[in-house]
Every structure is written in structure tokens, then in C-alpha cells.
Design a protein around this motif. Structure first.
Motif, PDB file in Angstrom:
ATOM      1  N   PRO A   1       1.109  -1.290   0.082  1.00 42.17           N
ATOM      2  CA  PRO A   1       0.268   0.234   0.089  1.00 42.17           C
ATOM      3  C   PRO A   1       0.785   1.180  -0.015  1.00 42.17           C
ATOM      4  CG  PRO A   1      -1.110  -1.602   1.639  1.00 42.17           C
ATOM      5  CD  PRO A   1       0.415  -1.854   1.539  1.00 42.17           C
ATOM      6  N   ILE A   2       2.141   1.316   0.912  1.00 44.91           N
ATOM      7  CA  ILE A   2       2.808   2.435   0.818  1.00 44.91           C
ATOM      8  C   ILE A   2       3.732   2.825  -0.907  1.00 44.91           C
ATOM      9  CG2 ILE A   2       5.029   3.017   1.423  1.00 44.91           C
ATOM     10  CD1 ILE A   2       3.947   2.276   4.359  1.00 44.91           C
ATOM     11  N   ALA A   3       4.175   1.742  -0.774  1.00 47.36           N
ATOM     12  CA  ALA A   3       4.691   1.585  -2.816  1.00 47.36           C
ATOM     13  C   ALA A   3       3.637   2.149  -3.240  1.00 47.36           C
ATOM     14  CB  ALA A   3       5.234   0.571  -3.024  1.00 47.36           C
ATOM     15  N   LEU A   4       2.880   1.387  -3.163  1.00 46.38           N
ATOM     16  CA  LEU A   4       1.370   2.053  -4.645  1.00 46.38           C
ATOM     17  C   LEU A   4       1.257   3.567  -3.860  1.00 46.38           C
ATOM     18  CD1 LEU A   4      -0.898  -1.161  -4.533  1.00 46.38           C
ATOM     19  CD2 LEU A   4       0.541  -0.160  -6.414  1.00 46.38           C
ATOM     20  N   TRP A   5       1.183   3.985  -3.093  1.00 44.80           N
ATOM     21  CA  TRP A   5       0.617   5.826  -2.448  1.00 44.80           C
ATOM     22  C   TRP A   5       1.442   6.523  -2.488  1.00 44.80           C
ATOM     23  CZ3 TRP A   5       3.238   8.534   1.252  1.00 44.80           C
ATOM     24  CH2 TRP A   5       2.362   9.679   2.142  1.00 44.80           C
ATOM     25  N   LEU A   6       3.740   6.189  -2.577  1.00 46.12           N
ATOM     26  CA  LEU A   6       4.036   6.889  -3.239  1.00 46.12           C
ATOM     27  C   LEU A   6       4.432   7.252  -4.969  1.00 46.12           C
ATOM     28  CD1 LEU A   6       6.868   5.219  -0.785  1.00 46.12           C
ATOM     29  CD2 LEU A   6       5.885   7.692  -1.069  1.00 46.12           C
ATOM     30  N   VAL A   7       4.416   5.932  -6.028  1.00 45.74           N
ATOM     31  CA  VAL A   7       4.132   5.969  -6.989  1.00 45.74           C
ATOM     32  C   VAL A   7       2.814   6.542  -8.202  1.00 45.74           C
ATOM     33  CG1 VAL A   7       6.557   5.625  -7.333  1.00 45.74           C
ATOM     34  CG2 VAL A   7       4.842   3.443  -7.275  1.00 45.74           C
ATOM     35  N   ALA A   8       2.395   5.342  -7.230  1.00 46.55           N
ATOM     36  CA  ALA A   8       0.267   5.743  -8.768  1.00 46.55           C
ATOM     37  C   ALA A   8      -0.337   6.843  -7.654  1.00 46.55           C
ATOM     38  CB  ALA A   8      -0.387   4.156  -8.031  1.00 46.55           C
ATOM     39  N   ALA A   9      -0.596   6.651  -6.528  1.00 45.47           N
ATOM     40  CA  ALA A   9      -1.693   7.864  -6.799  1.00 45.47           C
ATOM     41  C   ALA A   9      -0.863   9.272  -6.286  1.00 45.47           C
ATOM     42  CB  ALA A   9      -1.980   7.513  -5.180  1.00 45.47           C
ATOM     43  N   SER A  10       0.090   9.144  -6.134  1.00 47.91           N
ATOM     44  CA  SER A  10       0.390  11.300  -5.811  1.00 47.91           C
ATOM     45  C   SER A  10       0.926  11.712  -7.132  1.00 47.91           C
ATOM     46  CB  SER A  10       2.239  10.251  -5.797  1.00 47.91           C
ATOM     47  OG  SER A  10       3.475  11.978  -5.950  1.00 47.91           O
ATOM     48  N   PRO A  11       0.875  12.862  -6.442  1.00 48.13           N
ATOM     49  CA  PRO A  11      -0.015  14.010  -7.333  1.00 48.13           C
ATOM     50  C   PRO A  11       1.264  14.419  -8.461  1.00 48.13           C
ATOM     51  CG  PRO A  11      -0.011  14.914  -4.941  1.00 48.13           C
ATOM     52  CD  PRO A  11       0.416  13.462  -4.745  1.00 48.13           C
ATOM     53  N   MET A  12       2.747  14.418  -8.036  1.00 47.10           N
ATOM     54  CA  MET A  12       3.351  13.687  -8.890  1.00 47.10           C
ATOM     55  C   MET A  12       3.123  12.639  -9.929  1.00 47.10           C
ATOM     56  SD  MET A  12       6.287  15.228  -9.316  1.00 47.10           S
ATOM     57  CE  MET A  12       7.245  15.718  -8.001  1.00 47.10           C
ATOM     58  N   THR A  13       2.523  11.559 -10.335  1.00 54.83           N
ATOM     59  CA  THR A  13       2.347  10.937 -11.001  1.00 54.83           C
ATOM     60  C   THR A  13       0.688  12.014 -11.803  1.00 54.83           C
ATOM     61  OG1 THR A  13       3.211   9.385  -9.972  1.00 54.83           O
ATOM     62  CG2 THR A  13       1.168   8.740 -11.873  1.00 54.83           C
ATOM     63  N   VAL A  14      -0.351  12.001 -10.567  1.00 56.56           N
ATOM     64  CA  VAL A  14      -1.450  12.591 -11.618  1.00 56.56           C
ATOM     65  C   VAL A  14      -1.475  13.545 -12.414  1.00 56.56           C
ATOM     66  CG1 VAL A  14      -4.025  13.729 -10.881  1.00 56.56           C
ATOM     67  CG2 VAL A  14      -2.828  11.332  -9.735  1.00 56.56           C
TER      68      VAL A  14
ATOM     69  N   VAL B   1      17.243  19.543 -14.029  1.00 54.80           N
ATOM     70  CA  VAL B   1      16.130  18.932 -13.128  1.00 54.80           C
ATOM     71  C   VAL B   1      14.831  19.501 -13.334  1.00 54.80           C
ATOM     72  CG1 VAL B   1      15.644  18.452 -10.589  1.00 54.80           C
ATOM     73  CG2 VAL B   1      17.962  18.315 -11.385  1.00 54.80           C
ATOM     74  N   LEU B   2      13.940  18.487 -14.153  1.00 60.78           N
ATOM     75  CA  LEU B   2      12.955  19.252 -14.055  1.00 60.78           C
ATOM     76  C   LEU B   2      11.945  18.314 -13.021  1.00 60.78           C
ATOM     77  CD1 LEU B   2      12.497  19.348 -17.749  1.00 60.78           C
ATOM     78  CD2 LEU B   2      12.501  20.770 -16.556  1.00 60.78           C
ATOM     79  N   PRO B   3      10.534  18.681 -12.047  1.00 57.56           N
ATOM     80  CA  PRO B   3      10.285  17.928 -11.057  1.00 57.56           C
ATOM     81  C   PRO B   3       9.402  17.297 -11.462  1.00 57.56           C
ATOM     82  CG  PRO B   3       9.433  20.134 -11.585  1.00 57.56           C
ATOM     83  CD  PRO B   3      10.069  19.939 -13.146  1.00 57.56           C
ATOM     84  N   TRP B   4       9.392  16.655 -12.265  1.00 57.72           N
ATOM     85  CA  TRP B   4       9.103  14.825 -12.750  1.00 57.72           C
ATOM     86  C   TRP B   4      10.359  13.587 -12.731  1.00 57.72           C
ATOM     87  CZ3 TRP B   4       7.418  18.288 -15.652  1.00 57.72           C
ATOM     88  CH2 TRP B   4       8.456  18.549 -16.940  1.00 57.72           C
ATOM     89  N   TYR B   5      11.396  14.043 -12.273  1.00 58.66           N
ATOM     90  CA  TYR B   5      12.836  13.680 -12.103  1.00 58.66           C
ATOM     91  C   TYR B   5      12.674  12.799 -11.047  1.00 58.66           C
ATOM     92  CZ  TYR B   5      15.069  15.767 -16.367  1.00 58.66           C
ATOM     93  OH  TYR B   5      15.146  16.332 -17.848  1.00 58.66           O
ATOM     94  N   LEU B   6      11.980  13.323  -9.910  1.00 59.40           N
ATOM     95  CA  LEU B   6      11.829  12.523  -8.703  1.00 59.40           C
ATOM     96  C   LEU B   6      11.389  11.293  -8.748  1.00 59.40           C
ATOM     97  CD1 LEU B   6      12.194  13.206  -5.727  1.00 59.40           C
ATOM     98  CD2 LEU B   6       9.711  13.526  -5.830  1.00 59.40           C
ATOM     99  N   THR B   7      10.877  10.983  -9.617  1.00 62.10           N
ATOM    100  CA  THR B   7      10.323   9.575 -10.320  1.00 62.10           C
ATOM    101  C   THR B   7      10.592   8.698 -10.483  1.00 62.10           C
ATOM    102  OG1 THR B   7       9.593  10.060 -12.056  1.00 62.10           O
ATOM    103  CG2 THR B   7       8.260  10.432 -10.007  1.00 62.10           C
ATOM    104  N   TRP B   8      11.855   8.760 -11.044  1.00 59.90           N
ATOM    105  CA  TRP B   8      13.114   7.791 -11.335  1.00 59.90           C
ATOM    106  C   TRP B   8      13.562   7.169 -10.018  1.00 59.90           C
ATOM    107  CZ3 TRP B   8      17.409  11.363 -14.256  1.00 59.90           C
ATOM    108  CH2 TRP B   8      17.136  12.162 -15.423  1.00 59.90           C
ATOM    109  N   GLY B   9      14.276   7.601  -9.195  1.00 54.81           N
ATOM    110  CA  GLY B   9      14.547   6.717  -8.428  1.00 54.81           C
ATOM    111  C   GLY B   9      13.811   5.667  -7.329  1.00 54.81           C
ATOM    112  N   LEU B  10      12.512   6.950  -7.486  1.00 57.36           N
ATOM    113  CA  LEU B  10      11.266   6.742  -6.325  1.00 57.36           C
ATOM    114  C   LEU B  10      10.542   5.865  -6.773  1.00 57.36           C
ATOM    115  CD1 LEU B  10      10.183   7.619  -3.546  1.00 57.36           C
ATOM    116  CD2 LEU B  10       8.317   8.503  -5.221  1.00 57.36           C
ATOM    117  N   ALA B  11      10.652   5.061  -8.235  1.00 62.26           N
ATOM    118  CA  ALA B  11      10.112   3.863  -8.806  1.00 62.26           C
ATOM    119  C   ALA B  11      10.514   2.048  -8.953  1.00 62.26           C
ATOM    120  CB  ALA B  11      10.271   4.024 -10.795  1.00 62.26           C
ATOM    121  N   LEU B  12      11.550   2.179  -8.277  1.00 64.45           N
ATOM    122  CA  LEU B  12      12.171   1.254  -7.352  1.00 64.45           C
ATOM    123  C   LEU B  12      12.488   1.496  -5.877  1.00 64.45           C
ATOM    124  CD1 LEU B  12      15.380   0.730  -9.611  1.00 64.45           C
ATOM    125  CD2 LEU B  12      13.028  -0.634  -9.661  1.00 64.45           C
ATOM    126  N   GLY B  13      12.692   2.667  -5.023  1.00 63.23           N
ATOM    127  CA  GLY B  13      13.497   2.454  -4.348  1.00 63.23           C
ATOM    128  C   GLY B  13      11.876   2.823  -3.183  1.00 63.23           C
TER     129      GLY B  13
END
Length: 538
Positions: free
Chosen positions: A235-248, A432-444
Motif C-alpha cells: 500500500p505504501i509503494a502504491l501510494w508513493l508512485v501511483a496515487a501521488s500528485p507527481m504521477t497524477v 532537473v525537472l520536477p518529474w525526475y523525482l520519480t526515477w529513483g522512487l520507482a524502485l525505492g
């Protein structure tokens, strides 16, 4: 279909994948399900709908819009109507963030499971799928580069301005003459979108968004396996990378090809963890053929391959690196041949360097030094920025080499080190553009997280979205606006881990308190049906 994602081993989104119901009694062979957080889901959905409506006037709208250019909605594009549209966008974003933080509280306290996060993700993404581009205009560049390739021009040699029509005219002025910095596979994807949607730019944006959404689907499907290997909570992993405003807002609302890259990267990493070596290297090579950033993870996958072999360390490495390089050459060469483009993208990788903003740590240091020196006279900024960017690149190489050496044990440690390097690659990149944060977060995201660390991600996500205006122009030098954004980021971060961070309960009376700590899952009080079942078993 990769073996790890086959029907026989399809992700299980029940409570069992959350590691939160071990030992709970079953009812007729089925485990009890927690109710969906309907109010939170509805709150975020309202925010997404407001983002949709506001984007018609405040987003990356078309220069000559066949729908909004005339008629009653055209008022949203000018004057007070535009101001109203911008306000609606920010209200929608605030509601979306509020819902995300509420959902995160429930996830941390084991009150919301994976199913609840997935329903929230679907409800929040739905309205965004048909919205104009939000907080960026990059999708028009993607389409322009695909149109170049489709017309026989080299997208790595010329910019979209070489053509005329509705697609090139909507490309941001910065990228009109800039070659494409993306890999051959993405050029093939962009060509396919143009072939499918034609030069209908509205249809092309929606089709591109749906194609890139496949990356998010791949990431979501890979997360149960990644969490199982890496020790996190689904649930935490999904919350971080799927439901995040960064993703939406960014990855889907943009949309950005990073979404497709991290999807391939996550599935490829899962295959490596499942000892599917050729498939893992192949998919991460394909991710690099979308965007070069994924190549930072490839050296770590070689250690994962070597760790599965027997013999001395250097022999195992050699026996892994040669077939891994062979797979990479075949996959990358095939992508290049199928897309019918050359290798000019290597020289075009420096194209984004014309952007100067302080989200990049090296660039920020260069700007600060230039500002100090400018107190004593006018100077050119580029020598300062160029020098600090060079230093940042050298530092990144050192970080990569050090973490790569520490990852030689392979397995989950190699994945952890790869995630660290991807994060450093984003922070130390010249741009650095804002969505670059998702690179490491996809695995982290699949590792274990503390509530405090999660709160930092919340703050960073809010601040990075607000670093740009809804129309895609940067807002980082509007200092009053930046101050508001930082305040919102701090408030959002504190709200995840602290009840009533503003102390409003003493002003407006008692507020309902939500569980705010990571409590172990508790066994629910037995219902009448459960008591009867237990009595019958006795």
C-alpha cells in the motif's frame, strides 16, 4: 508475457499482499476486507475534476484551439476568465494533495489497503486523461519529433520548426529548433501515435497519454513482486508512485515519457530479482531506449546476474557482463532499426542544458556564485554554471562508481544502490525537472519507509509541482509564489505525521483524530458470524 507477470502469478491485491492480516481468521475461506476510504477518494476525485476544468483555460492550451478558440468556453483563456481558470487549477491541486495526505495517513496506520489505493488512483486519474497538458507543454514536443521522423527528417538533427502545421506551432519556443534528446524506441512510439491519431492534435495528446499510461500499468503490476523481494509494504509503494500528485499531475497530466521508462525499468528489475536475466536486461535496455537515464541502472543489473553464478568474483562478473552487453546491443540496435533513426540522440542529450534553474544542485551553486560575483560587476553566468555542472557530473560519476562497487553482492542490495544512483542522477543532472523525482522512487518505493521519510516525499512532491505554472512556464523566480509553495510543502509534510499541525483544534473545537502512527495491524473485534464460526470449529 514475462513469467513473473503471468496469469498464474498475477498480482494479488488482497490484504495478503499487504502483510497486514497474517493470523487473522478467515470467513468461509475468505479474509475480511477493509472498507474503501470513500470520502478521501471522492475528495481527490473532486480535485481532479477541478484540475480538468481549470486546464481548459490555464493548462498547455493550443494556440489555435478548434474547441476553446471560440464559443462560451473561450472566456477561460483570457483576462479574468483565465485568472478564474488558474484559481480552479490550484484549488483542485490543493484538494488532490489533501486527499493524498489523508490516504497516506490511512495507509501508514494500516487502515487502507492496496485495493483502496488502487481505487483512489483510478478515480483521480480518470478526469486527467482527457485534460489539456498540465504544468508542461512537452507532449507537443514529443508529437513534433514523431512527426519529423514520420516525414523522413532526422529528429536528432533538426527541431519541430522544420515543419509547419498545428503540431509544430504548439511546441514551446525553447524546443522549436532543438533536436530530440530521447532514445530510438520513444521516437518509434511518437511515430506510432502520429500514425494512429493523424495531425489531429487533441486526439494525438490523448493517444500519447494513453500509450504512456502503459508505463504506470507496468509499474503497478511489478510492485507486488518488488515489495516481496525488497521488504516494503505494497500500500505504501502504491501510494508513493501511483496515487501521488507527481504521477497524477506530471506523469499523466503532462504527460511525460518518464512514465514509460520507469514502467519498463521496474518490470526489468523484477525479472532480474526473479532470476530472469535476459528478460531483465532486455527490458531495462528498452527503458534506456526511451530515455537514457535508465542506463544508470544497467551496471547494477550485471552484478545481479553475476551473483547468480558460481566461481571467483571476477570470473562471475566476466561471465555476466559479456552476455548482458550482448543483450543490450541486440535490443538497442533493434529499437534503432525499427524506429528508422540514427544514433544522433547521443549528441542531442545535451539539448536540455539550455534550461537554467536551481532545482539542479550544480546549477543552483553556479547561479549563487554568479550572483555573488555580480555584486562587483556584470559577468556572464555560463562560465559559473558550466563549471559547477562539470563538477556535478564528475561527482555523479564517483557516486555511481562507489555504489556500483558496493553493489557487487547483487540481489536486493544492488537494487537499493541503483535507486540511490537514480536519485542522485536526478539531483546532480545539469537540468532537473520536477518529474525526475520519480526515477529513483520507482524502485525505492518498494523498500521499507519510515513515516518521517514519507513526509519528506510529500513535501518535495508538493514543492516540485508548484515549481511550474499550470501552462508549463517555470514559477521558480516568483519569490512570493515560491514562499507560498514552500509553506504548502511544509504543511503537507507535517500533516502526514502530525495531527492538526496548525493547532486549529483549539480554535474551532475538537477535530476528529486520525491514527497517525505506524501501528501493527490489529485483529478486529469478532462479529456475530465470526463468533459462530469459531464456536462451530471448537
Amino acid at each position: 508475457m514475462p513469467p513473473s507477470l503471468s496469469i498464474e502469478s498475477a498480482p494479488d491485491w488482497s490484504e495478503r499482499t499487504d502483510n497486514t492480516t497474517a493470523g487473522l481468521p478467515s470467513l468461509g475461506g475468505r479474509r475480511p476486507r477493509r472498507p474503501l476510504p470513500l470520502r478521501t477518494i471522492a475528495l481527490g476525485a473532486i480535485g481532479s475534476v477541478l484540475l480538468l476544468f481549470g486546464s481548459f483555460g490555464a493548462g498547455g492550451t493550443l494556440i489555435h484551439d478548434p474547441i476553446l478558440g471560440s464559443g462560451p468556453l473561450s472566456v477561460l483563456r483570457y483576462g479574468h476568465g483565465h485568472d478564474v481558470a488558474v484559481t480552479v487549477v490550484y484549488i483542485g491541486f490543493a484538494l488532490l494533495v489533501w486527499a493524498w495526505v489523508r490516504l497516506g495517513r490511512g495507509v501508514i496506520a494500516h487502515l487502507v489497503n492496496s485495493r483502496g489505493v488502487l481505487w483512489a488512483t483510478a478515480a483521480w486519474l480518470g478526469p486527467i486523461l482527457i485534460a489539456p497538458p498540465l504544468f508542461t507543454r512537452d507532449v507537443y514536443s514529443y508529437l513534433g519529433q514523431g512527426l519529423l521522423a514520420l516525414n523522413g527528417l532526422d529528429p536528432y538533427g533538426v527541431g519541430p520548426s522544420a515543419l509547419t502545421g498545428p503540431i509544430p506551432e504548439n511546441v514551446h519556443p525553447t524546443w522549436q529548433t532543438t533536436p530530440a534528446p530521447y532514445g530510438p524506441l520513444f521516437m518509434g512510439v511518437a511515430k506510432g501515435v502520429i500514425l494512429l491519431a493523424g495531425q489531429d492534435i487533441i486526439a494525438s495528446v490523448i493517444v500519447m497519454r494513453l500509450v504512456l499510461l502503459g508505463g504506470l500499468v507496468m509499474l503497478i503490476c511489478a510492485l507486488p513482486g518488488l515489495v516481496r523481494h525488497l521488504g516494503g509494504r505494497l500500500p505504501i509503494a502504491l501510494w508513493l508512485v501511483a496515487a501521488s500528485p507527481m504521477t497524477v499531475v506530471h506523469l499523466v497530466g503532462g504527460p511525460h515519457n518518464d512514465m514509460l521508462m520507469i514502467g519498463l525499468l521496474s518490470v526489468g528489475t523484477l525479472l532480474m530479482l526473479n532470476d530472469k536475466r535476459v528478460g531483465g536486461i532486455a527490458l531495462v535496455s528498452a527503458a534506456m531506449a526511451i530515455k537514457a537515464t535508465a542506463g544508470l541502472a544497467l551496471p547494477f543489473l550485471v552484478w545481479m546476474w553475476a551473483s547468480r553464478l558460481e566461481g571467483p568474483s571476477w570470473q562471475r562478473f566476466l561471465r555476466a557482463v559479456f552476455p548482458a552487453v550482448g543483450v543490450f546491443v541486440v535490443v538497442f540496435g533493434s529499437c534503432t532499426a525499427l524506429a528508422k533513426v540514427g544514433f544522433g540522440w547521443l549528441s542531442a542529450l545535451s539539448a536540455p542544458g539550455m534550461i537554467v534553474n536551481y532545482l539542479s544542485a550544480p546549477t543552483a551553486v553556479g547561479q549563487a556564485l554568479h550572483s555573488l560575483v555580480s555584486l562587483f560587476g556584470e559577468t556572464n553566468i555560463w562560465p559559473f554554471v558550466g563549471a559547477t555542472r562539470t563538477f556535478g557530473s564528475l561527482l555523479l560519476v564517483l557516486i555511481l562508481a562507489w555504489n556500483w562497487w558496493l553493489a557487487r553482492v547483487g540481489g536486493t542490495e544492488a537494487v537499493r544502490r541503483a535507486a540511490i544512483v537514480l536519485c542522485c542522477g536526478a539531483l546532480l543532472s545539469p537540468v532537473v525537472l520536477p518529474w525526475y523525482l520519480t526515477w529513483g522512487l520507482a524502485l525505492g518505493c518498494a523498500f521499507a519507509w519510515t513515516p518521517r521519510a514519507l513526509s519528506y516525499v510529500v513535501g518535495a512532491s508538493i514543492a516540485l509541482v508548484l515549481a511550474y505554472y499550470p501552462d508549463g512556464e517555470q514559477a521558480m523566480y516568483n519569490w512570493p509564489f515560491v514562499a507560498v509553495g514552500i509553506g504548502a510543502a511544509v504543511l503537507g509534510s507535517l500533516s502526514l505525521v502530525r495531527f492538526d499541525p496548525l493547532g486549529l483544534s483549539g480554535v474551532f473545537g475538537a477535530l476528529p483524530r486520525t491514527a497517525m502512527t505506524v501501528a501493527p495491524p490489529t485483529t478486529p473485534a469478532p462479529t456475530t458470524e465470526l463468533r459462530e464460526t469459531q464456536a462451530a470449529q471448537k
